[in-house]
Motif scaffolding. Structure first.
Motif, PDB file in Angstrom:
ATOM      1  N   GLY A  27      19.029  -0.739  -3.267  1.00 47.67           N
ATOM      2  CA  GLY A  27      19.978  -0.023  -2.403  1.00 47.67           C
ATOM      3  C   GLY A  27      19.196   0.907  -1.493  1.00 47.67           C
ATOM      4  N   SER A  60      -1.889  -4.848   3.169  1.00 51.36           N
ATOM      5  CA  SER A  60      -1.014  -4.422   4.266  1.00 51.36           C
ATOM      6  C   SER A  60      -1.846  -4.469   5.547  1.00 51.36           C
ATOM      7  CB  SER A  60      -0.410  -3.030   4.016  1.00 51.36           C
ATOM      8  OG  SER A  60      -1.360  -2.012   4.224  1.00 51.36           O
ATOM      9  N   ARG A  61      -1.295  -3.978   6.658  1.00 49.36           N
ATOM     10  CA  ARG A  61      -1.980  -4.147   7.949  1.00 49.36           C
ATOM     11  C   ARG A  61      -3.160  -3.218   8.145  1.00 49.36           C
ATOM     12  NH1 ARG A  61       3.011  -2.630  11.414  1.00 49.36           N
ATOM     13  NH2 ARG A  61       2.820  -1.057   9.777  1.00 49.36           N
ATOM     14  N   TYR A  88      19.040  -6.583  10.394  1.00 50.78           N
ATOM     15  CA  TYR A  88      18.225  -6.515   9.170  1.00 50.78           C
ATOM     16  C   TYR A  88      19.021  -7.089   7.988  1.00 50.78           C
ATOM     17  CZ  TYR A  88      16.156  -4.069   5.094  1.00 50.78           C
ATOM     18  OH  TYR A  88      15.630  -3.745   3.873  1.00 50.78           O
ATOM     19  N   ASN A 139      -4.988   2.268   4.591  1.00 48.96           N
ATOM     20  CA  ASN A 139      -3.934   2.219   3.557  1.00 48.96           C
ATOM     21  C   ASN A 139      -4.345   1.342   2.372  1.00 48.96           C
ATOM     22  OD1 ASN A 139      -2.365   3.853   5.121  1.00 48.96           O
ATOM     23  ND2 ASN A 139      -1.044   2.229   5.909  1.00 48.96           N
ATOM     24  N   THR A 164       0.822  -1.215   0.000  1.00 50.02           N
ATOM     25  CA  THR A 164       0.000   0.000   0.000  1.00 50.02           C
ATOM     26  C   THR A 164       0.854   1.263   0.000  1.00 50.02           C
ATOM     27  OG1 THR A 164      -0.207  -0.071   2.415  1.00 50.02           O
ATOM     28  CG2 THR A 164      -1.925  -1.170   1.125  1.00 50.02           C
ATOM     29  N   ILE A 187       7.906   0.669  -1.987  1.00 48.36           N
ATOM     30  CA  ILE A 187       8.338  -0.211  -3.076  1.00 48.36           C
ATOM     31  C   ILE A 187       7.226  -1.202  -3.454  1.00 48.36           C
ATOM     32  CG2 ILE A 187      10.001  -2.027  -3.672  1.00 48.36           C
ATOM     33  CD1 ILE A 187      12.054  -0.492  -1.897  1.00 48.36           C
ATOM     34  N   ILE A 191      16.434   3.497  -1.188  1.00 51.46           N
ATOM     35  CA  ILE A 191      15.278   3.955  -1.964  1.00 51.46           C
ATOM     36  C   ILE A 191      14.447   4.893  -1.071  1.00 51.46           C
ATOM     37  CG2 ILE A 191      13.255   3.204  -3.275  1.00 51.46           C
ATOM     38  CD1 ILE A 191      15.961   2.139  -4.414  1.00 51.46           C
ATOM     39  N   ASN A 211       7.277  -8.907  -0.316  1.00 54.70           N
ATOM     40  CA  ASN A 211       7.959  -7.615  -0.185  1.00 54.70           C
ATOM     41  C   ASN A 211       8.068  -7.135   1.264  1.00 54.70           C
ATOM     42  OD1 ASN A 211       8.696  -4.761  -1.046  1.00 54.70           O
ATOM     43  ND2 ASN A 211       6.652  -4.376  -0.186  1.00 54.70           N
ATOM     44  N   THR A 260      11.738   5.975   0.777  1.00 56.37           N
ATOM     45  CA  THR A 260      10.435   5.545   1.320  1.00 56.37           C
ATOM     46  C   THR A 260      10.450   5.868   2.812  1.00 56.37           C
ATOM     47  OG1 THR A 260      11.197   3.360   2.012  1.00 56.37           O
ATOM     48  CG2 THR A 260      10.386   3.535  -0.258  1.00 56.37           C
TER      49      THR A 260
END
Ligand code: NAP
Length: 257
Positions: free
Chosen positions: A190, A40-41, A159, A45, A18, A21, A192, A93, A194
């Motif tokens: 790389g 999404s959650r 991560y 959204n 939502t 990426i 991005i 994703n 967001t």
């Protein structure tokens, strides 16, 4: 990409789609002709994403699904199958990053959350999707990994480890699913622009911010839309002999090691 809708009659599910990426990937697949399920959650959204994508002329529907909840993962796949009758493409994703700083200062809870959402959920959703992808005879899975999966990025070590694990899943599944006519690939973005990357681009601690000019040869942060074409390509017939690959999208930043 051309204006030819080369993904017509394909059905795609994209997790965490939502914003950012995931949204850009859903949009690209939809513009290339696929019917898309976004998720999404948060219901708000999901509604906003569906509205925005329909305005682009995309055949899209959406459902609330938290990838870390088994019932939600099942609900997401069931929704796509009920709505569109089949599943051709799964883009995994979703990821979180609850910890920034020295790896050894991570709490047990943060580690568990990373493992559960970034690795386990991705694998379990994929496992559940495989029988449906197999039925189409031309199934595709794409994992959204990260440049950090090749070489750890400072401050986000845990991560990075999870993204390396995702690359392992990508390679292993590509081997075991090849004979079932399912291709499995990944992208490794790389930095991005967001909400997710703000910890590296807008960190209140100035030294934590990425030095864009020094570390990114193209001299700028990437945009979410710049990650989407690679996914559309990977799931298309143009990539019919590609499986187990990872495409880096990183402005030349210390590419794969
Ligand atoms: P983002 O802009 O922060 O988008 C996050 C999206 O994920 C939102 O739609 C959010 O919606 C959804 N979401 C969050 N937690 C979720 C959960 N548990 N279940 C389902 N949906 C969830 O993030 P992004 O930067 O696009 O990141 C997407 C992927 O790209 C991640 O795998 C990330 O690791 C990877 N990546 C990002 C970068 C970068 O620089 N941005 C670089 C390399 C790799 P709700 O709040 O409604 O759930």
């Amino acid at each position: 990409m051309s204006s030819v809708k080369f993904l017509t009659e394909r059905v795609a599910v994209v997790t965490a789609s939502t914003k950012g990426i995931g949204f850009a990937i859903a949009k690209r697949l939809g513009l290339d002709g696929a019917s898309v399920v976004v998720s999404s959650r948060k219901e708000r959204n999901v509604k906003e994403a569906v509205t925005a994508l329909r305005l682009e002329g995309i055949d899209v529907d959406g459902i609330v699904a938290h990838v870390g909840i088994a019932g939600d993962r099942k609900k997401l796949l069931d929704f796509a199958l009920d709505r569109y009758g089949k599943l051709d493409i799964l883009v995994s994703n979703a990821a979180v990053n609850p910890h920034y700083g020295d790896l050894l200062n991570i709490t047990d809870a943060q580690w568990d959350k990373l493992l559960q959402l970034n690795v386990q959920a991705s694998f379990l959703l994929t496992k559940e999707a495989v029988p449906h992808l197999e039925k189409t005879g031309n199934g595709n899975i794409v994992f959204v990994s990260s440049l950090a999966g090749y070489a750890p990025i400072e401050g986000i070590g845990a991560y990075s480890i999870m993204k390396t694990a995702l690359m392992g899943i990508n390679k292993t599944l590509s081997q075991s699913l090849a004979h079932r006519n399912i291709r499995v690939n990944a992208i490794a973005p790389g930095i991005i622009r967001t909400d997710f990357s703000k910890m590296l681009t807008e960190n209140p601690e100035p030294s934590a911010n990425i030095d864009v000019r020094r570390t990114i040869p193209l001299g700028r942060i990437g945009e979410a839309d710049e990650c989407a074409g690679a996914v559309s390509f990977l799931v298309s017939d143009e990539a019919s002999y590609m499986t187990g690959e990872t495409i880096g999208i990183n402005g030349g930043m210390h590419s794969r090691v």
